[in-house]
Design a protein around this motif. Sequence first.
Motif, short mmCIF file in Angstrom:
data_model
loop_
_atom_site.label_atom_id
_atom_site.label_comp_id
_atom_site.label_asym_id
_atom_site.label_seq_id
_atom_site.Cartn_x
_atom_site.Cartn_y
_atom_site.Cartn_z
N GLU A 135 0.84 -1.20 0.00
CA GLU A 135 0.00 0.00 0.00
C GLU A 135 0.87 1.25 0.00
N GLY A 136 0.53 2.19 -0.87
CA GLY A 136 1.33 3.40 -1.01
C GLY A 136 2.37 3.31 -2.11
N GLY A 137 2.54 2.10 -2.68
CA GLY A 137 3.45 1.94 -3.81
C GLY A 137 4.92 1.87 -3.46
N ILE A 138 5.24 1.74 -2.17
CA ILE A 138 6.63 1.69 -1.74
C ILE A 138 6.89 0.42 -0.94
N ALA A 139 7.89 -0.34 -1.36
CA ALA A 139 8.36 -1.50 -0.60
C ALA A 139 9.56 -1.05 0.23
N THR A 140 9.38 -0.96 1.54
CA THR A 140 10.44 -0.45 2.40
C THR A 140 11.71 -1.28 2.27
N GLY A 141 11.56 -2.60 2.17
CA GLY A 141 12.73 -3.46 2.02
C GLY A 141 13.51 -3.15 0.76
N LEU A 142 12.82 -2.88 -0.34
CA LEU A 142 13.49 -2.54 -1.59
C LEU A 142 14.22 -1.21 -1.47
N ARG A 143 13.57 -0.24 -0.86
CA ARG A 143 14.21 1.07 -0.69
C ARG A 143 15.49 0.93 0.13
N GLN A 144 15.44 0.13 1.20
CA GLN A 144 16.63 -0.08 2.02
C GLN A 144 17.72 -0.83 1.23
N TRP A 145 17.32 -1.83 0.49
CA TRP A 145 18.27 -2.63 -0.29
C TRP A 145 19.01 -1.75 -1.30
N LEU A 146 18.28 -0.89 -1.98
CA LEU A 146 18.90 0.00 -2.96
C LEU A 146 19.83 1.01 -2.30
N ALA A 147 19.44 1.51 -1.13
CA ALA A 147 20.30 2.45 -0.42
C ALA A 147 21.62 1.79 -0.04
N LEU A 148 21.56 0.54 0.38
CA LEU A 148 22.79 -0.19 0.74
C LEU A 148 23.65 -0.47 -0.49
N ILE A 149 23.01 -0.81 -1.60
CA ILE A 149 23.76 -1.04 -2.84
C ILE A 149 24.49 0.24 -3.25
N ALA A 150 23.81 1.37 -3.13
CA ALA A 150 24.38 2.63 -3.61
C ALA A 150 25.41 3.22 -2.65
N ARG A 151 25.13 3.15 -1.33
CA ARG A 151 25.95 3.91 -0.38
C ARG A 151 26.63 3.06 0.68
N GLY A 152 26.33 1.77 0.74
CA GLY A 152 27.02 0.88 1.66
C GLY A 152 26.92 1.31 3.11
N THR A 153 28.05 1.29 3.81
CA THR A 153 28.06 1.57 5.24
C THR A 153 27.71 3.02 5.57
N ALA A 154 27.65 3.87 4.57
CA ALA A 154 27.28 5.27 4.82
C ALA A 154 25.84 5.40 5.32
N VAL A 155 25.03 4.35 5.15
CA VAL A 155 23.64 4.42 5.60
C VAL A 155 23.47 3.83 7.00
#
Length: 386
Positions: free
Chosen positions: A230-250
Amino acid sequence: MKPTLTIITALLPVPVLSMRVFLIFALWPVLAAADWKAGAEQELRTPHLPKPARVFLPENWTPTQAWPAIFFYPWTRGQADVAMMRAHTGGRDFIIVGMPPRDDAVFNYTPEAVAIEQTALREMRDRLAAEVRLDAGRVFVAGFSKGGWLSALLLAHEPGLAGGCVMGGGWVHHQHAVPQKFRSPVYVYVGTGRLDGNFPPSLRASQEFARLGARVTFDAWPDTGHALPEGGIATGLRQWLALIARGTAVRDEASRWAEEEWKRIAGLNDPVVQWYELRRLGTRPFVRTLGTEWAGRVEVKQAELLRRPVVAAEAALDRQLAAILDREIQDVSVKTLEVVGPRYEELARRAPDSPTGRLAQHHAELIKSLWATVLGGKPRAAPIVK
C-alpha cells in the motif's frame, strides 16, 4: 549549413582536415553527454528495441564519475517506466532505464525471447557507458510481474550483471540452459505480495539464486496480492537500494529506522502478531547490515515470545505450512499438486482462525486454480507467465 561546412573542409590542408575529423570523433561522447541533464529523463532508441527506452539520470549525476544503472522491465500492458524505481531510489544514485515491452501480452518464455532482450540490454548498456558514464560493472535488472519473470531469466543467463530485483515474478522451471554459478558477488532482491499467486515461484527464485551464489534478500509483503505494498513503496526494496548505492554510509539511518520499528513492534498487543513482525524485522536489509548485535536482540525477543503457548502453537503451524510450501515449489506437476493441495486444506481445517490457517486456505485455493495450467499430466514446456 551542410554545403558551407563541405566547402570549408574541402579547402583545408590534409593534415588539418585529418585533425578536424579526429577531434570530431574524439569529442563526440562529450558533446552527446552535454545534452543530458541530472534529474531529467529522455527517450533513447537502440537497434533491437521495439520502441524507445526512457532513461533517467539521477539528481546527483555528474559526468566526472561512473554510475550504477537499473534496467527496469514493466508489467503486462505496461510501458517503458522509470517512475517505480525512481520512487524507491529517491531519484538519486542510479541511472534508471525503462525498457519498453515488445507486446502487451503476458510473457511467453522462449530462448529467443530471452536472447533478444540480452542483445537489447547490451546495446543500451554500451551506449550509455559511452554517453553518460554508466558503469558496465554495476548493471542491475529489475521488473514487476511480467518484468519480474524476465528479470529473473536475465539474472540467470546474462553474464556480468551485478544483481537485480525480481518483483511479482519468479523462477521459471525447465529453462533453456542450466544457469551457472556466479563468479563474482551478485546481489538479488526478491519481493512479492504474501497473497500473490506468484508467491511460490518467487520463493523458489530466492532459493535458486542463493544456490547460484547470490546474496539474496527475500521480502514478502504482508496482506498484499499482485501489487506493491500500500502506497506503492516496498520499504525493504528502498533499504536494499540504499545499501547497494551507499554501503556503510547508511548505517546511522539504518540504526534510527531499526529503533523506531522496534518501538512500534513492542507496542503491539497481540503476541502472535508481534512474533511475526519480529521475524520480518530480522530479515530487513537495514537490520541485517547492523550485524550480530541486532540479530541477537531480535532472536532473544522472539525466544521470549515463544514461551507463550499461543505463540508456540502458531510457530508450529507456521513450520508445517513452510514444509508444504517447500514441497510445492520444487516443481509444477500433477503429482505435486495432488500431494500439497489436500495438505493445505487439512491444515486450514485444523486452524481456521489462525494466521497460518488462513494462509493455508489461500494456498489451497491457489492449487485449485493451478489445475487449469496443467496439460495432460505434465507442466507446460514453455509456461506462460504474467
